[in-house]
Design a protein around this motif. Structure first.
Motif, PDB file in Angstrom:
ATOM      1  N   HIS A   2      -9.448  13.840  -4.225  1.00  0.00           N
ATOM      2  CA  HIS A   2     -10.135  13.607  -5.490  1.00  0.00           C
ATOM      3  C   HIS A   2     -10.912  14.845  -5.928  1.00  0.00           C
ATOM      4  O   HIS A   2     -10.921  15.185  -7.113  1.00  0.00           O
ATOM      5  N   LEU A  54      -6.616  -1.565   4.057  1.00  0.00           N
ATOM      6  CA  LEU A  54      -7.588  -0.515   3.753  1.00  0.00           C
ATOM      7  C   LEU A  54      -6.905   0.730   3.197  1.00  0.00           C
ATOM      8  O   LEU A  54      -7.429   1.371   2.291  1.00  0.00           O
ATOM      9  N   PHE A  55      -5.736   1.069   3.725  1.00  0.00           N
ATOM     10  CA  PHE A  55      -4.964   2.174   3.154  1.00  0.00           C
ATOM     11  C   PHE A  55      -4.644   1.885   1.686  1.00  0.00           C
ATOM     12  O   PHE A  55      -4.787   2.746   0.818  1.00  0.00           O
ATOM     13  N   GLN A  56      -4.190   0.676   1.413  1.00  0.00           N
ATOM     14  CA  GLN A  56      -3.846   0.294   0.047  1.00  0.00           C
ATOM     15  C   GLN A  56      -5.079   0.392  -0.857  1.00  0.00           C
ATOM     16  O   GLN A  56      -4.982   0.898  -1.980  1.00  0.00           O
ATOM     17  N   GLU A  57      -6.214  -0.045  -0.361  1.00  0.00           N
ATOM     18  CA  GLU A  57      -7.461   0.021  -1.117  1.00  0.00           C
ATOM     19  C   GLU A  57      -7.818   1.459  -1.485  1.00  0.00           C
ATOM     20  O   GLU A  57      -8.441   1.709  -2.517  1.00  0.00           O
ATOM     21  N   GLN A  58      -7.430   2.402  -0.638  1.00  0.00           N
ATOM     22  CA  GLN A  58      -7.717   3.808  -0.873  1.00  0.00           C
ATOM     23  C   GLN A  58      -6.663   4.487  -1.739  1.00  0.00           C
ATOM     24  O   GLN A  58      -6.711   5.689  -1.954  1.00  0.00           O
ATOM     25  N   GLY A  59      -5.689   3.709  -2.220  1.00  0.00           N
ATOM     26  CA  GLY A  59      -4.689   4.256  -3.126  1.00  0.00           C
ATOM     27  C   GLY A  59      -3.400   4.714  -2.478  1.00  0.00           C
ATOM     28  O   GLY A  59      -2.568   5.344  -3.137  1.00  0.00           O
TER      29      GLY A  59
END
Length: 91
Positions: A2, A54-59
């Motif tokens: 980011h 959690l990986f999915q939550e982080q994009g």
């Protein structure tokens, strides 16, 4: 990522993120294994499915899983975790 995108004026949502994950079981050993490898060991499929969430939550859009060892026990763990993950995510 980011921060790097912000520095060049790029929207991070325009990037696809892929994560590679080694998955082992506590009783398995890998060549060259050290104490830091504990993060790769999973004792139950719920914990593994939660890590994927959690990986999915982080994009993270793609996950490449490397079972070590590539045997029935580790593959059964992965299969059970995938079922839990899909059930919880509504897929």
């Amino acid at each position: 990522m980011h921060t790097a995108c912000a520095e060049v004026g790029r929207d991070p949502a325009t990037l696809e993120v892929t994560v590679g994950q080694i998955v082992t079981m506590p009783e398995s050993t890998r060549e060259g294994e050290d104490e830091g490898d504990e993060r790769f060991k999973f004792t139950n499929p719920d914990a593994l499915a939660e890590e994927w969430r959690l990986f999915q939550e982080q994009g993270v859009g793609h996950l490449i899983v490397w079972p070590q060892p590539y045997d029935a026990g580790c593959l059964n763990l992965l299969t059970a975790a995938q079922r839990i993950y899909r059930d919880r995510s509504g897929e």
